[in-house]
Motif scaffolding. Structure first.
Motif, PDB file in Angstrom:
ATOM      1  N   MET A  66     -10.178   9.654 -10.048  1.00 23.75           N
ATOM      2  CA  MET A  66     -10.084   8.245 -10.421  1.00 23.75           C
ATOM      3  C   MET A  66     -11.350   7.794 -11.129  1.00 23.75           C
ATOM      4  N   ASP A  67     -11.261   7.675 -12.440  1.00 22.56           N
ATOM      5  CA  ASP A  67     -12.372   7.185 -13.247  1.00 22.56           C
ATOM      6  C   ASP A  67     -12.378   5.653 -13.195  1.00 22.56           C
ATOM      7  N   GLN A  68     -13.188   5.041 -14.027  1.00 20.18           N
ATOM      8  CA  GLN A  68     -13.317   3.590 -13.973  1.00 20.18           C
ATOM      9  C   GLN A  68     -12.007   2.876 -14.291  1.00 20.18           C
ATOM     10  N   ASP A  69     -11.312   3.319 -15.345  1.00 18.00           N
ATOM     11  CA  ASP A  69     -10.088   2.639 -15.765  1.00 18.00           C
ATOM     12  C   ASP A  69      -8.882   3.566 -15.855  1.00 18.00           C
ATOM     13  N   ARG A  70      -9.042   4.784 -15.454  1.00 16.99           N
ATOM     14  CA  ARG A  70      -7.948   5.739 -15.605  1.00 16.99           C
ATOM     15  C   ARG A  70      -7.938   6.739 -14.460  1.00 16.99           C
ATOM     16  N   ASP A  79       9.772  -2.900  -7.264  1.00 13.07           N
ATOM     17  CA  ASP A  79       9.608  -3.761  -8.435  1.00 13.07           C
ATOM     18  C   ASP A  79       8.619  -3.184  -9.448  1.00 13.07           C
ATOM     19  N   GLN A  80       8.124  -1.971  -9.171  1.00  9.77           N
ATOM     20  CA  GLN A  80       7.186  -1.313 -10.082  1.00  9.77           C
ATOM     21  C   GLN A  80       7.682   0.092 -10.426  1.00  9.77           C
ATOM     22  N   PRO A  81       8.826   0.205 -11.063  1.00 11.01           N
ATOM     23  CA  PRO A  81       9.365   1.540 -11.374  1.00 11.01           C
ATOM     24  C   PRO A  81       8.438   2.304 -12.308  1.00 11.01           C
ATOM     25  N   ARG A  82       8.319   3.601 -12.039  1.00 14.54           N
ATOM     26  CA  ARG A  82       7.479   4.468 -12.868  1.00 14.54           C
ATOM     27  C   ARG A  82       8.320   5.620 -13.391  1.00 14.54           C
ATOM     28  N   TYR A  83       8.052   5.989 -14.621  1.00 14.74           N
ATOM     29  CA  TYR A  83       8.802   7.068 -15.259  1.00 14.74           C
ATOM     30  C   TYR A  83       7.862   8.196 -15.647  1.00 14.74           C
ATOM     31  N   LEU A  84       8.375   9.395 -15.534  1.00 14.21           N
ATOM     32  CA  LEU A  84       7.640  10.583 -15.951  1.00 14.21           C
ATOM     33  C   LEU A  84       8.646  11.538 -16.576  1.00 14.21           C
ATOM     34  N   LYS A  85       8.296  12.019 -17.765  1.00  9.83           N
ATOM     35  CA  LYS A  85       9.228  12.880 -18.510  1.00  9.83           C
ATOM     36  C   LYS A  85      10.578  12.169 -18.695  1.00  9.83           C
ATOM     37  N   ASP A 107       2.847  17.922 -18.198  1.00  8.58           N
ATOM     38  CA  ASP A 107       1.652  18.030 -19.032  1.00  8.58           C
ATOM     39  C   ASP A 107       0.878  16.713 -19.067  1.00  8.58           C
ATOM     40  N   LEU A 108       1.063  15.897 -18.044  1.00  5.00           N
ATOM     41  CA  LEU A 108       0.373  14.619 -17.967  1.00  5.00           C
ATOM     42  C   LEU A 108      -1.134  14.844 -17.812  1.00  5.00           C
ATOM     43  N   THR A 109      -1.932  14.171 -18.643  1.00  6.80           N
ATOM     44  CA  THR A 109      -3.382  14.339 -18.578  1.00  6.80           C
ATOM     45  C   THR A 109      -4.089  13.145 -17.953  1.00  6.80           C
ATOM     46  N   GLU A 110      -3.527  11.947 -18.101  1.00  7.84           N
ATOM     47  CA  GLU A 110      -4.136  10.780 -17.481  1.00  7.84           C
ATOM     48  C   GLU A 110      -3.131   9.638 -17.404  1.00  7.84           C
ATOM     49  N   ALA A 111      -3.472   8.625 -16.597  1.00  6.79           N
ATOM     50  CA  ALA A 111      -2.614   7.461 -16.422  1.00  6.79           C
ATOM     51  C   ALA A 111      -3.506   6.250 -16.158  1.00  6.79           C
ATOM     52  N   PRO A 112      -3.037   5.051 -16.468  1.00  7.52           N
ATOM     53  CA  PRO A 112      -3.836   3.857 -16.186  1.00  7.52           C
ATOM     54  C   PRO A 112      -4.122   3.733 -14.689  1.00  7.52           C
ATOM     55  N   ARG A 113      -5.325   3.377 -14.356  1.00  3.26           N
ATOM     56  CA  ARG A 113      -5.716   3.310 -12.945  1.00  3.26           C
ATOM     57  C   ARG A 113      -4.922   2.252 -12.178  1.00  3.26           C
ATOM     58  N   GLU A 114      -4.881   1.042 -12.686  1.00  2.00           N
ATOM     59  CA  GLU A 114      -4.336  -0.079 -11.925  1.00  2.00           C
ATOM     60  C   GLU A 114      -2.834   0.048 -11.659  1.00  2.00           C
ATOM     61  N   THR A 115      -2.120   0.741 -12.521  1.00  3.32           N
ATOM     62  CA  THR A 115      -0.667   0.823 -12.357  1.00  3.32           C
ATOM     63  C   THR A 115      -0.209   2.141 -11.736  1.00  3.32           C
ATOM     64  N   SER A 116      -1.130   2.974 -11.322  1.00  2.47           N
ATOM     65  CA  SER A 116      -0.739   4.277 -10.765  1.00  2.47           C
ATOM     66  C   SER A 116      -0.509   4.194  -9.257  1.00  2.47           C
ATOM     67  N   TYR A 117       0.441   4.986  -8.779  1.00  3.88           N
ATOM     68  CA  TYR A 117       0.679   5.082  -7.334  1.00  3.88           C
ATOM     69  C   TYR A 117      -0.568   5.614  -6.627  1.00  3.88           C
ATOM     70  N   CYS A 118      -1.282   6.489  -7.304  1.00  4.18           N
ATOM     71  CA  CYS A 118      -2.469   7.099  -6.695  1.00  4.18           C
ATOM     72  C   CYS A 118      -3.542   6.066  -6.372  1.00  4.18           C
ATOM     73  N   ASN A 119      -3.621   5.014  -7.179  1.00  2.00           N
ATOM     74  CA  ASN A 119      -4.608   3.972  -6.925  1.00  2.00           C
ATOM     75  C   ASN A 119      -4.316   3.273  -5.595  1.00  2.00           C
ATOM     76  N   ILE A 120      -3.034   3.113  -5.273  1.00  2.00           N
ATOM     77  CA  ILE A 120      -2.652   2.501  -4.001  1.00  2.00           C
ATOM     78  C   ILE A 120      -3.008   3.428  -2.842  1.00  2.00           C
ATOM     79  N   ALA A 121      -2.791   4.733  -3.040  1.00  2.00           N
ATOM     80  CA  ALA A 121      -3.145   5.709  -1.999  1.00  2.00           C
ATOM     81  C   ALA A 121      -4.651   5.687  -1.742  1.00  2.00           C
ATOM     82  N   LEU A 122      -5.440   5.557  -2.808  1.00  2.00           N
ATOM     83  CA  LEU A 122      -6.889   5.502  -2.646  1.00  2.00           C
ATOM     84  C   LEU A 122      -7.315   4.257  -1.879  1.00  2.00           C
ATOM     85  N   LYS A 123      -6.724   3.126  -2.209  1.00  2.00           N
ATOM     86  CA  LYS A 123      -7.088   1.877  -1.545  1.00  2.00           C
ATOM     87  C   LYS A 123      -6.785   1.935  -0.049  1.00  2.00           C
TER      88      LYS A 123
END
Length: 226
Positions: free
Chosen positions: A51-55, A99-105, A65-81
């Motif tokens: 988790m970088d500053q904004d990504r 209410d926050q659906p996420r898509y991949l591939k 082949d995902l390399t990065e994702a926005p920090r604030e909208t990622s599920y991982c950011n919630i796990a970190l918090k």
């Protein structure tokens, strides 16, 4: 656990950058851990992200082949918090995620599980996570293995953190030694210049001294002759 302040975030980012992992090439050790996680949990996608500053930047990924994702909208950011394992059996049934659906591939993410990666001194660096496009549950054995693999990731991170710290201290010592040698040589050169100046004065003093003696001798001779 540290209070989430600006100072905490600055220190967290400082520690993260000191590991020298962001934007680096794939690493065999991390890749093997992520591959093992995917096989144990029988999911299509497994990732290790920092988790970088904004990504959220993914150091290792299997199944995408995902390399990065926005920090604030990622599920991982919630796990970190939350600073604990986050399991979402079905994102469409979860009150937080529906209410926050996420898509991949181009597919809707229906299952997510992530373990925060926290240093021994309490700083959150990233997440080890898995994703599925179907709702599902994890067995107790899979959750236990996920926690063990997260600890293994942290061990690898700590190794690099220590290695980088030793390398930095070594470079600082070498740099200081070079500075010390430079000033020693400068001091020696300055001393030699002073010594040469002093030596160069001696002939002049000797000449002046002998000239005085000669003058007194001539005057004395003249007086005798008179």
């Amino acid at each position: 656990m540290y209070e989430k302040t600006d100072t905490y975030e600055e220190k967290r980012l400082e520690i993260l950058k000191s590991c020298r992992l962001l934007d680096t090439i794939p690493d065999y050790s991390f890749d093997q851990i992520v591959l093992t996680l995917k096989e144990v949990c029988q999911v299509p996608i497994a990732l290790f992200g920092l988790m970088d500053q904004d990504r959220l930047w993914f150091k290792s990924q299997v199944g995408c082949d995902l390399t990065e994702a926005p920090r604030e909208t990622s599920y991982c950011n919630i796990a970190l918090k939350r600073q604990q394992i986050l399991i979402v059996p079905d994102t469409l049934q979860d009150p937080v995620f529906k209410d926050q659906p996420r898509y991949l591939k181009e597919q809707l993410i229906r299952f997510y599980a992530g373990v925060p990666l926290i240093t021994p001194d309490g700083y959150e660096l990233g997440v080890l996570c898995i994703i599925d496009f179907l709702p599902r549950e994890l067995t107790p054995g899979q959750m236990l293995m996920m926690a063990k693999l997260a600890r293994q990731v942290m061990i690898e991170i700590q190794k690099r953190r220590v290695t980088e710290n030793i390398s930095r201290q070594t470079q600082e010592r070498i740099s200081q030694q070079h500075k010390d040698r430079f000033f020693w040589k400068l001091s020696l050169a300055f001393s030699l210049v002073i010594a040469l100046r002093i030596v160069s004065v001696f002939p002049t003093l000797w000449t002046v001294s002998n000239s005085d003696k000669l003058s007194r001798s001539v005057i004395y001779t003249q007086e005798v002759l008179s």
